[in-house]
Design a protein around this motif. Sequence first.
Motif, short mmCIF file in Angstrom:
data_model
loop_
_atom_site.label_atom_id
_atom_site.label_comp_id
_atom_site.label_asym_id
_atom_site.label_seq_id
_atom_site.Cartn_x
_atom_site.Cartn_y
_atom_site.Cartn_z
N ALA A 15 -6.66 -3.63 -10.60
CA ALA A 15 -5.44 -3.17 -9.54
C ALA A 15 -4.09 -4.22 -9.81
O ALA A 15 -4.32 -5.24 -9.40
CB ALA A 15 -6.01 -3.26 -8.06
N PHE A 16 -3.25 -3.63 -10.62
CA PHE A 16 -2.08 -4.51 -10.72
C PHE A 16 -1.04 -3.84 -9.43
O PHE A 16 -1.01 -2.89 -9.15
CB PHE A 16 -1.55 -3.96 -12.22
CG PHE A 16 -2.18 -4.66 -13.28
CD1 PHE A 16 -2.28 -5.93 -13.49
CD2 PHE A 16 -2.81 -3.61 -13.92
CE1 PHE A 16 -2.77 -6.40 -14.48
CE2 PHE A 16 -3.89 -4.08 -15.01
CZ PHE A 16 -3.92 -5.55 -15.20
N PRO A 17 -0.28 -4.91 -9.32
CA PRO A 17 0.83 -4.55 -8.19
C PRO A 17 1.68 -3.46 -8.61
O PRO A 17 1.58 -3.02 -9.87
CB PRO A 17 1.71 -5.77 -7.95
CG PRO A 17 0.71 -6.99 -8.57
CD PRO A 17 -0.05 -6.13 -9.65
N ARG A 18 2.55 -2.77 -7.78
CA ARG A 18 3.29 -1.79 -8.10
C ARG A 18 4.10 -2.15 -9.47
O ARG A 18 4.87 -3.31 -9.46
CB ARG A 18 4.35 -1.33 -6.83
CG ARG A 18 4.33 -0.17 -6.47
CD ARG A 18 5.34 -0.08 -5.32
NE ARG A 18 5.92 -1.25 -5.14
CZ ARG A 18 7.21 -1.44 -4.66
NH1 ARG A 18 7.81 -0.09 -4.29
NH2 ARG A 18 7.86 -2.45 -4.49
N GLY A 19 4.27 -1.19 -10.39
CA GLY A 19 4.83 -1.35 -11.46
C GLY A 19 4.27 -2.39 -12.66
O GLY A 19 4.89 -2.67 -13.79
#
Length: 87
Positions: A15-19
Amino acid sequence: LPPACGFFAGRRTPAFPRGGGLAGRRRAGETQPARCVNVSPALAAVITAGLATLHELKTLYDSEDLYDLLEILSVRNWNAAHVGNAD
């Protein structure tokens, strides 16, 4: 499917932050951390802190040891944040 293909088919992308993504790119000002989704938060915390390796957790330690290490890490982090360097 061969066993390895089945293993990868059931895994989720971290789960990476947006972008963000596997390349580790981050937007300017982004403060939300990436999260492991295929490993428990307890395992990820203990391994990332260097208190144990995945191999050690699978072969030497039991779940009680894992949670003892997690407690040690939690106290260390709290002390570092509130008292100064706890090491």
